[in-house]
Design an enzyme around this catalytic site. Structure first.
Site, PDB file in Angstrom:
ATOM      1  N   GLY A  69      37.240  -3.462 -44.180  1.00 10.30           N
ATOM      2  CA  GLY A  69      38.307  -4.451 -44.345  1.00 10.30           C
ATOM      3  C   GLY A  69      37.781  -5.801 -44.810  1.00 10.30           C
ATOM      4  O   GLY A  69      38.384  -6.456 -45.669  1.00 10.30           O
ATOM      5  N   GLN A 169      45.559  -3.410 -39.973  1.00 17.44           N
ATOM      6  CA  GLN A 169      46.178  -2.953 -38.720  1.00 17.44           C
ATOM      7  C   GLN A 169      47.362  -2.009 -38.968  1.00 17.44           C
ATOM      8  O   GLN A 169      47.844  -1.371 -38.038  1.00 17.44           O
ATOM      9  CB  GLN A 169      46.646  -4.147 -37.864  1.00 17.44           C
ATOM     10  CG  GLN A 169      45.500  -5.000 -37.327  1.00 17.44           C
ATOM     11  CD  GLN A 169      44.667  -4.284 -36.269  1.00 17.44           C
ATOM     12  OE1 GLN A 169      45.123  -3.326 -35.613  1.00 17.44           O
ATOM     13  NE2 GLN A 169      43.435  -4.728 -36.075  1.00 17.44           N
ATOM     14  N   GLY A 190      38.538   1.887 -42.629  1.00 15.24           N
ATOM     15  CA  GLY A 190      38.484   3.238 -42.062  1.00 15.24           C
ATOM     16  C   GLY A 190      38.470   3.276 -40.543  1.00 15.24           C
ATOM     17  O   GLY A 190      39.149   4.097 -39.920  1.00 15.24           O
ATOM     18  N   THR A 229      25.650   3.335 -55.207  1.00 16.14           N
ATOM     19  CA  THR A 229      25.853   4.773 -54.991  1.00 16.14           C
ATOM     20  C   THR A 229      26.880   4.987 -53.888  1.00 16.14           C
ATOM     21  O   THR A 229      26.807   4.364 -52.826  1.00 16.14           O
ATOM     22  CB  THR A 229      24.512   5.445 -54.616  1.00 16.14           C
ATOM     23  OG1 THR A 229      23.591   5.176 -55.677  1.00 16.14           O
ATOM     24  CG2 THR A 229      24.667   6.936 -54.423  1.00 16.14           C
ATOM     25  N   CYS A 315      37.190  -9.505 -32.509  1.00 18.73           N
ATOM     26  CA  CYS A 315      36.379 -10.039 -33.617  1.00 18.73           C
ATOM     27  C   CYS A 315      35.851 -11.425 -33.280  1.00 18.73           C
ATOM     28  O   CYS A 315      34.909 -11.892 -33.876  1.00 18.73           O
ATOM     29  CB  CYS A 315      37.196 -10.126 -34.898  1.00 18.73           C
ATOM     30  SG  CYS A 315      37.872  -8.556 -35.387  1.00 18.73           S
TER      31      CYS A 315
END
Ligand code: PLP
Length: 372
Positions: A69, A169, A190, A229, A315
């Protein structure tokens, strides 16, 4: 330990774990290679891109994989670097700090006492000014309040600005598609939808892709927008998580909201408790304050009693200042310091929900030194 911090991160689902393990073991090729080992990896990436596109309601070629995110939010903001950006006071720091550092001029939309960004404040900020980007999150990570995204997108487009939505969210829950929300850019992470950490997506509407600068330079992967990659197992895992979410989200959201409401009803019987945020909210999130009880201390006490919750937003944990999201809603600094966030999800059982409510009640009583 009962886990009630789904807004911070979610457990990786069994289905996703097995895709991750299989891809790690079996599909080690570089998707850019010309040989068949590389093709097998490229096929997995293509499939995952389709799975993500199905969840978001966009085309596979509008899906670009990122590390999560924060990267997606930063990338969206970078598109409007050095120009005027309008975003809300309640955004995650991944948007707000990126905008502080990269914009030429930053204007912040006021917050209503309900926890929603004010549509009239946005209209005021857009009047007679050239704005490059408007960014508004789908749902706030502390209060769970769903934001007026459609209105904000319409207002942005009316003045020729791009519109970005941080849907970290929201994605994986019942949420309108990117087309319905009329977004030009959207961020997804994810680990908020039962995939591993370190993988995310930025959706970029196909007709603006050409104008999007490269995030960094290298081998030209992700059509030059994000070289490097590709982490094939993480991408495959995210694709599977999106499929699983799509299959389960209606049932999961309905069940989780029912459990959240039961926890909320129980905790609101405690004297001087206040729910923070109103109107439409994400199904699993409850932001609640108990006047006279420190949110951080309550979180630690609940942990000792076997329940993992969060004080404000995880956070920012370690930071003892009151939540700026709550302050922007007009909540007093004292009450904001009393706030805790309980966030439940797919694997929370009815018994666990009862234990969460009873443990928080016990810990509030212990903190106050009296029955509640
Ligand atoms: N945006 C919102 C609304 C969030 O809740 C978070 C994480 O909590 C992020 C962005 C950052 O996402 P990530 O942890 O994938 O970098």
């Amino acid at each position: 330990m009962i886990y009630a911090d789904y807004a911070a991160t979610t457990p990786v689902s069994e289905r996703v774990c097995s895709v991750l393990a299989n891809a790690t073991r079996e599909v080690f090729g570089n998707p850019s290679s010309l040989h068949s080992v590389g093709h097998a990896a490229a096929r997995l990436v293509d499939h995952a891109r389709e799975q993500v596109a199905d969840l978001l309601g966009c085309l596979p070629e509008e899906v670009f994989f990122t590390s999560g995110g924060t990267e997606s939010d930063n990338h969206a903001v970078r598109i409007a670097a050095d120009r005027r950006i309008v975003t809300s006071e309640i955004e995650h720091p991944a948007v707000l700090e990126a905008a502080r550092h990269m914009s030429g001029q930053l204007d912040l939309i006021d917050t209503d006492p309900s926890g929603s960004a004010s549509v009239s404040s946005l209209a005021h900020l857009l009047r007679d000014r050239e704005v490059a980007l408007v960014s508004l999150m789908y749902a706030n990570n502390e209060t769970g309040v769903v934001q007026p995204v459609r209105e904000a997108a319409a207002a942005a487009h009316a003045v020729g600005a791009l519109f970005h939505c941080d849907a970290v969210q929201g994605a994986g829950h019942v949420m309108p598609t990117v087309r319905e929300l009329d977004c030009d850019l959207m961020s997804v992470s994810g680990h908020k939808l039962h995939a591993p950490k370190g993988i995310g997506v930025i959706y970029i509407r196909k007709d603006i892709v050409e104008n999007v600068p490269a995030l960094h330079y290298g081998g030209g992967q992700e059509r030059g927008i994000r070289s490097g990659t590709l982490p094939v197992p993480l991408i495959a895992a995210l694709g599977e998580a999106c499929d699983e979410a799509r299959e389960r989200m209606h049932e999961d959201d309905r069940r989780v909201m029912h459990l959240r409401d039961a926890i909320e009803d129980e905790l609101l019987t405690i004297r001087d408790s206040v729910r923070l945020g109103s109107g439409e909210r994400m199904p699993g999130i409850l932001d609640i304050a108990f006047s006279g009880v420190g949110g951080e201390a309550l979180t630690l006490l609940c942990d000792l009693h076997g329940v993992a919750i969060s004080a404000g937003s995880a956070c920012h944990s370690g930071d003892l200042s009151p939540s700026r999201v709550l302050l922007s809603m007009g909540v007093s600094p004292e009450l904001a310091l009393s706030a805790i966030r309980i966030s439940i999800g797919r694997y929370t059982t009815a018994e666990e929900a009862e234990r969460i409510a009873s443990t928080v009640r016990t810990c509030v009583a212990l903190s106050l030194g009296s029955a509640v």
